[in-house]
Design a protein around this motif. Sequence first.
Motif, PDB file in Angstrom:
ATOM      1  N   SER A  50       1.184  -1.428   0.051  1.00 14.70           N
ATOM      2  CA  SER A  50       0.039   0.100   0.082  1.00 14.70           C
ATOM      3  C   SER A  50       1.139   1.420   0.173  1.00 14.70           C
ATOM      4  CB  SER A  50      -1.087  -0.101   1.211  1.00 14.70           C
ATOM      5  OG  SER A  50       0.052   0.180   2.571  1.00 14.70           O
ATOM      6  N   HIS A  51       1.570   0.922   0.001  1.00 16.16           N
ATOM      7  CA  HIS A  51       3.012   2.488   0.870  1.00 16.16           C
ATOM      8  C   HIS A  51       3.292   3.087  -1.078  1.00 16.16           C
ATOM      9  CE1 HIS A  51       5.734  -1.184   0.817  1.00 16.16           C
ATOM     10  NE2 HIS A  51       6.521   0.278   0.423  1.00 16.16           N
ATOM     11  N   CYS A  52       3.109   2.332  -2.039  1.00 12.15           N
ATOM     12  CA  CYS A  52       3.363   2.280  -3.470  1.00 12.15           C
ATOM     13  C   CYS A  52       2.253   3.717  -4.287  1.00 12.15           C
ATOM     14  CB  CYS A  52       3.927   1.171  -4.131  1.00 12.15           C
ATOM     15  SG  CYS A  52       4.896  -0.198  -3.217  1.00 12.15           S
ATOM     16  N   SER A  53       3.506   4.266  -4.522  1.00  9.87           N
ATOM     17  CA  SER A  53       2.357   5.081  -5.074  1.00  9.87           C
ATOM     18  C   SER A  53       1.144   4.477  -6.623  1.00  9.87           C
ATOM     19  CB  SER A  53       3.349   6.334  -5.808  1.00  9.87           C
ATOM     20  OG  SER A  53       4.413   5.312  -7.213  1.00  9.87           O
ATOM     21  N   ARG A  54       2.278   3.244  -7.028  1.00 13.44           N
ATOM     22  CA  ARG A  54       1.563   2.785  -8.369  1.00 13.44           C
ATOM     23  C   ARG A  54       0.877   1.578  -7.871  1.00 13.44           C
ATOM     24  NH1 ARG A  54       1.163   3.179 -13.668  1.00 13.44           N
ATOM     25  NH2 ARG A  54       2.617   4.772 -14.260  1.00 13.44           N
ATOM     26  N   LYS A  55      -0.230   1.663  -8.212  1.00 15.67           N
ATOM     27  CA  LYS A  55      -1.050  -0.435  -8.066  1.00 15.67           C
ATOM     28  C   LYS A  55      -0.706  -0.607  -9.102  1.00 15.67           C
ATOM     29  CE  LYS A  55      -3.529   1.760  -4.421  1.00 15.67           C
ATOM     30  NZ  LYS A  55      -2.174   1.164  -3.225  1.00 15.67           N
ATOM     31  N   ALA A  56      -0.081  -2.009  -8.548  1.00 13.59           N
ATOM     32  CA  ALA A  56       0.239  -2.606  -9.608  1.00 13.59           C
ATOM     33  C   ALA A  56       0.397  -4.291  -9.011  1.00 13.59           C
ATOM     34  CB  ALA A  56       1.600  -2.170 -11.006  1.00 13.59           C
ATOM     35  N   VAL A  57       1.110  -5.354 -10.061  1.00  7.70           N
ATOM     36  CA  VAL A  57       1.322  -6.559  -9.651  1.00  7.70           C
ATOM     37  C   VAL A  57       2.129  -6.945  -9.696  1.00  7.70           C
ATOM     38  CG1 VAL A  57       0.575  -8.971  -9.586  1.00  7.70           C
ATOM     39  CG2 VAL A  57      -1.483  -6.725  -9.783  1.00  7.70           C
ATOM     40  N   ARG A  58       3.179  -7.674  -8.892  1.00  5.54           N
ATOM     41  CA  ARG A  58       4.478  -8.706  -9.673  1.00  5.54           C
ATOM     42  C   ARG A  58       4.253  -9.618  -9.698  1.00  5.54           C
ATOM     43  NH1 ARG A  58       9.593  -5.764  -6.943  1.00  5.54           N
ATOM     44  NH2 ARG A  58      10.367  -7.792  -7.193  1.00  5.54           N
ATOM     45  N   VAL A  59       4.751  -9.967 -11.178  1.00  6.81           N
ATOM     46  CA  VAL A  59       4.616 -11.394 -11.370  1.00  6.81           C
ATOM     47  C   VAL A  59       5.698 -12.561 -11.530  1.00  6.81           C
ATOM     48  CG1 VAL A  59       3.698 -12.663 -13.580  1.00  6.81           C
ATOM     49  CG2 VAL A  59       2.264 -10.598 -12.963  1.00  6.81           C
ATOM     50  N   GLU A  60       5.411 -13.037 -11.066  1.00  2.05           N
ATOM     51  CA  GLU A  60       6.542 -14.557 -11.117  1.00  2.05           C
ATOM     52  C   GLU A  60       6.399 -15.521 -11.794  1.00  2.05           C
ATOM     53  OE1 GLU A  60       9.756 -16.911  -8.188  1.00  2.05           O
ATOM     54  OE2 GLU A  60       8.328 -15.749  -7.712  1.00  2.05           O
ATOM     55  N   LEU A  61       7.461 -15.671 -13.282  1.00  3.52           N
ATOM     56  CA  LEU A  61       6.731 -16.347 -14.016  1.00  3.52           C
ATOM     57  C   LEU A  61       7.870 -18.253 -13.475  1.00  3.52           C
ATOM     58  CD1 LEU A  61       7.641 -14.953 -17.116  1.00  3.52           C
ATOM     59  CD2 LEU A  61       5.929 -15.138 -16.260  1.00  3.52           C
ATOM     60  N   LEU A  62       7.554 -18.746 -13.843  1.00  2.00           N
ATOM     61  CA  LEU A  62       8.053 -20.441 -13.836  1.00  2.00           C
ATOM     62  C   LEU A  62       9.062 -20.580 -13.759  1.00  2.00           C
ATOM     63  CD1 LEU A  62       5.466 -21.797 -16.267  1.00  2.00           C
ATOM     64  CD2 LEU A  62       5.711 -22.153 -13.492  1.00  2.00           C
ATOM     65  N   LYS A  63      10.573 -19.433 -14.353  1.00  2.00           N
ATOM     66  CA  LYS A  63      11.457 -19.667 -14.467  1.00  2.00           C
ATOM     67  C   LYS A  63      12.212 -18.795 -13.218  1.00  2.00           C
ATOM     68  CE  LYS A  63      12.661 -21.233 -19.227  1.00  2.00           C
ATOM     69  NZ  LYS A  63      13.052 -21.455 -20.503  1.00  2.00           N
ATOM     70  N   GLY A  64      11.433 -17.480 -12.596  1.00  2.00           N
ATOM     71  CA  GLY A  64      11.994 -16.642 -11.509  1.00  2.00           C
ATOM     72  C   GLY A  64      11.921 -15.553 -11.864  1.00  2.00           C
ATOM     73  N   LYS A  65      12.116 -15.288 -13.465  1.00  2.00           N
ATOM     74  CA  LYS A  65      11.914 -14.441 -13.627  1.00  2.00           C
ATOM     75  C   LYS A  65      10.269 -13.130 -13.034  1.00  2.00           C
ATOM     76  CE  LYS A  65      14.722 -14.374 -17.650  1.00  2.00           C
ATOM     77  NZ  LYS A  65      14.580 -13.837 -19.148  1.00  2.00           N
ATOM     78  N   LYS A  66      10.842 -11.786 -12.672  1.00  2.00           N
ATOM     79  CA  LYS A  66       9.494 -11.026 -12.012  1.00  2.00           C
ATOM     80  C   LYS A  66       9.215  -9.865 -13.236  1.00  2.00           C
ATOM     81  CE  LYS A  66      10.385 -12.954  -7.530  1.00  2.00           C
ATOM     82  NZ  LYS A  66      10.737 -12.582  -6.391  1.00  2.00           N
ATOM     83  N   PHE A  67       8.196  -9.468 -12.966  1.00  2.00           N
ATOM     84  CA  PHE A  67       7.461  -8.430 -14.163  1.00  2.00           C
ATOM     85  C   PHE A  67       6.438  -8.210 -13.058  1.00  2.00           C
ATOM     86  CE2 PHE A  67       9.079 -11.411 -16.958  1.00  2.00           C
ATOM     87  CZ  PHE A  67      10.140 -10.575 -18.152  1.00  2.00           C
ATOM     88  N   CYS A  68       6.306  -6.593 -13.441  1.00  2.00           N
ATOM     89  CA  CYS A  68       5.228  -5.166 -12.859  1.00  2.00           C
ATOM     90  C   CYS A  68       4.056  -5.337 -13.880  1.00  2.00           C
ATOM     91  CB  CYS A  68       5.770  -4.233 -12.986  1.00  2.00           C
ATOM     92  SG  CYS A  68       6.755  -4.349 -11.014  1.00  2.00           S
TER      93      CYS A  68
END
Length: 96
Positions: free
Chosen positions: A56-74
């Motif tokens: 909640s302290h983040c200015s942008r509401k988003a989702v951090r997605v983790e892929l099967l190989k471990g990479k993370k994206f917003c």
Amino acid sequence: MKVFSLALLTLLLAALWTRSQGISFRSPYGACCYKEMVVRQKIPAFLIRSYQKTPSHCSRKAVRVELLKGKKFCVDAEVDWFQQYQRQKESTSTST
């Protein structure tokens, strides 16, 4: 030279101690997503391992997605494909 060696040893021991204590010096804002970090293209559902909303302290509401190989994206939490993915996950978890 002795002072340098002592300082280096102290720094190494402090790093090892904090790691064993589970303490992190990282900023709590490291879990936030910023405009430049958001992926705009659809990520296929079968590649997604997990996802987590930004704090909640983040200015942008988003989702951090983790892929099967471990990479993370917003990802923007409001895009249609992610909303659809989230509804599908919720419906399969309640039906099992």
